[in-house]
Design an enzyme around this catalytic site. Structure first.
Site, PDB file in Angstrom:
ATOM      1  N   CYS A 117      91.110   6.645 -88.520  1.00  0.00           N
ATOM      2  CA  CYS A 117      90.214   7.003 -89.616  1.00  0.00           C
ATOM      3  C   CYS A 117      89.829   8.482 -89.543  1.00  0.00           C
ATOM      4  O   CYS A 117      90.016   9.141 -88.518  1.00  0.00           O
ATOM      5  CB  CYS A 117      88.951   6.148 -89.569  1.00  0.00           C
ATOM      6  SG  CYS A 117      89.237   4.409 -89.969  1.00  0.00           S
ATOM      7  N   HIS A 136      84.867   7.887 -93.185  1.00  0.00           N
ATOM      8  CA  HIS A 136      83.528   7.314 -93.000  1.00  0.00           C
ATOM      9  C   HIS A 136      82.736   8.142 -92.001  1.00  0.00           C
ATOM     10  O   HIS A 136      83.280   8.965 -91.258  1.00  0.00           O
ATOM     11  CB  HIS A 136      83.612   5.855 -92.547  1.00  0.00           C
ATOM     12  CG  HIS A 136      84.272   5.658 -91.210  1.00  0.00           C
ATOM     13  ND1 HIS A 136      83.619   5.843 -90.008  1.00  0.00           N
ATOM     14  CD2 HIS A 136      85.540   5.288 -90.882  1.00  0.00           C
ATOM     15  CE1 HIS A 136      84.432   5.589 -89.008  1.00  0.00           C
ATOM     16  NE2 HIS A 136      85.613   5.255 -89.506  1.00  0.00           N
TER      17      HIS A 136
END
Length: 384
Positions: free
Chosen positions: A331, A313
Site C-alpha cells: 500500500c 491510506h
C-alpha cells in the site's frame, strides 16, 4: 322455291339469330363474383411461422388497396401496439414481443376495386434456453475519473457470440473520443478510450441486448443504458524510489505528499508498476492479512486502486518511514492529514500511475484495462 323449303330456311335463320343474341347478351352480364378482388394482404412473419425473433417488427401490408383495420393480440388476448402508415398500405408493431409466445393477427382491407379482403394467422416467437441478465457501469448520473472504463458484465454465464454482443453496443460522447471495446474474459466486455477521457465529457451508452442471441440458446434478458459524466482531470503518480505521492490536476502538480510504499527488496510486497484506477473509498478500511501475521488492522481514509490488495491510506504507525523508506506490504502509506486531504479529492475512476518498482501489476487483476497497450487493447475486440 316450294313453300316447305322456304319455311325451313326461315326457321334456320331465326335459330341462328337467337343463338348469336343469347351469346352476346351472356358475355355482357357475366356475374361480377367471378372476378377476384385485386387487393392482397401479406403478413411478416407468415402464418404458422416458428422461432420468430422478438426484436423484428411484425408487418402487415396490402397491395392494390388500403388497410381498414389490423389487430395483433398476445396469448392473453391483449392487443400489441402498432402504427398504421400514413398511406394505409402497411402496419407495423411499435413494441417488442415476448419470448416463447403465440401471437394472432387479423387484418381487413378495401381494394382499389372497392372489394373487401381479410387475412388471419398466427406465429410463435423464439423460446430461449436461458435469458441471462447483464449489468452496466458506471451507473446513471455518476461523475467518474478520467481513467474510468465502461463495463458490461454477464454474471450468469459466458457469452459465446461476442461479436454479436459487441455490435449491439453503442457509446456516444459530447466531444470526439477514440476508444474500443475489449473482452477481458467471456463474461465481461469493457470500453476504454485510447487516452484518458477529456475532462467533463458527457457519455451515453446503450446496449440493445434484449432478443439478442448470445449463442448456445441464450438470449439477452433486457436492454441496458446509462448516462454519466467525466469529472475533472486528476491523476496520481507514484515513483516508488522517491517516497512521495504526487497529485496532478489538468497536467499540473496539485499536491505532493510524503509516502512509504511497498518493500523494495521483496517483489511480492512491492507497490506494483502499472496504471490502475481508484475503485472504492472507505473512511476506515480493514487491512488484516493473516498470511503476514497481522489481524484486526484498521486504517483511515482508505482508497482502493486495485483488487490485488493495494490502497492509499493513512498509517501513523509507520510515521518514521513515511517520506524516507518503503516499508509497507504494497500500500501507499501517508500521514493522516495528507491521507484525509487526498481522500476528499479522489473520485472513482481517477488514474493511479505507479513506476519504479521491481514488480509489475499482473494483467490478470480485475480492473486491468490500462495495463494493456492500445494495440493490445484493440486486439481484444471481437470485431477486429
Amino acid at each position: 322455291m316450294p313453300r316447305q323449303t322456304l319455311l325451313g330456311a326461315l326457321l334456320l335463320a331465326l335459330a341462328l339469330l337467337t343463338a348469336c343474341t343469347s351469346q352476346t347478351t351472356g358475355d355482357a352480364v357475366a356475374p361480377q363474383a367471378d372476378i377476384p378482388p385485386v387487393a392482397k394482404i401479406t403478413a411478416t412473419p407468415a402464418d404458422a411461422a416458428k422461432d420468430v425473433p422478438v426484436t423484428e417488427p411484425v408487418r402487415i401490408a396490402v397491395a392494390e388497396g388500403a388497410l381498414d383495420s389490423v389487430e395483433l393480440t398476445n396469448p392473453d388476448g391483449k392487443p400489441v401496439d402498432g402504427e398504421l402508415a400514413e398511406d394505409k398500405a402497411s402496419w407495423s408493431t411499435t413494441e417488442v414481443l415476448g419470448y416463447g409466445r403465440e401471437y394472432t393477427y387479423t387484418a381487413a382491407a378495401t381494394g382499389t376495386d372497392g372489394k373487401k379482403v381479410e387475412l388471419t394467422g398466427s406465429f410463435t416467437t423464439v423460446k430461449p434456453k436461458s435469458t441471462p441478465r447483464a449489468t452496466i457501469n458506471p451507473i446513471d448520473d455518476a461523475v467518474v475519473g478520467v481513467g474510468m472504463p465502461i463495463s458490461i458484465k454477464f454474471p450468469e454465464g459466458p457469452v459465446k457470440d461476442k461479436a454479436a454482443v459487441e455490435r449491439a453496443l453503442k457509446v456516444e460522447t459530447s466531444v470526439p473520443v477514440e476508444g474500443s471495446w475489449g473482452w477481458l474474459h467471456d463474461q465481461q466486455v469493457d470500453w476504454r478510450p485510447k487516452e484518458y477521457w477529456p475532462a467533463h465529457t458527457e457519455v451515453k451508452v446503450t446496449a440493445k441486448l434484449y432478443g439478442l442471441a448470445y449463442g448456445g440458446g441464450a438470449y439477452g434478458k433486457s436492454d441496458l443504458s446509462t448516462a454519466f459524466t467525466i469529472g475533472r482531470n486528476q491523476v496520481v503518480k507514484v515513483h516508488t524510489p522517491d517516497h512521495r505521492m504526487d497529485v496532478y490536476r489538468d497536467g499540473k502538480l496539485h499536491a505532493s505528499y510524503p509516502a512509504s510504499n511497498g518493500k523494495d527488496h521483496d517483489p511480492n510486497l512491492n507497490t506494483p508498476n502499472g496504471t490502475m484506477i481508484v475503485m472504492a473509498k472507505e473512511p476506515v478500511g480493514n487491512f488484516s492479512n493473516p498470511r503476514y501475521g497481522y489481524t484486526d488492522v484498521e486504517k483511515k481514509w482508505a482508497v482502493r486502486f486495485s483488487n490485488h490488495g493495494e490502497f492509499i491510506h493513512e498509517n501513523e504507525e509507520n510515521r518514521a518511514n513515511i517520506g524516507k523508506r518503503n516499508t509497507s506490504h504494497g500500500c501507499v502509506n501517508l500521514f493522516e492529514a495528507d491521507a484525509k486531504a487526498y481522500f476528499d479529492s479522489a473520485i472513482i475512476g481517477d488514474p493511479v500511475e505507479v513506476t519504479g518498482s521491481k514488480a509489475d501489476m499482473p494483467t490478470s487483476s480485475d480492473v486491468n484495462d490500462w495495463l494493456f497497450s492500445w494495440a493490445q487493447w484493440q486486439s481484444m475486440s471481437a470485431l477486429r
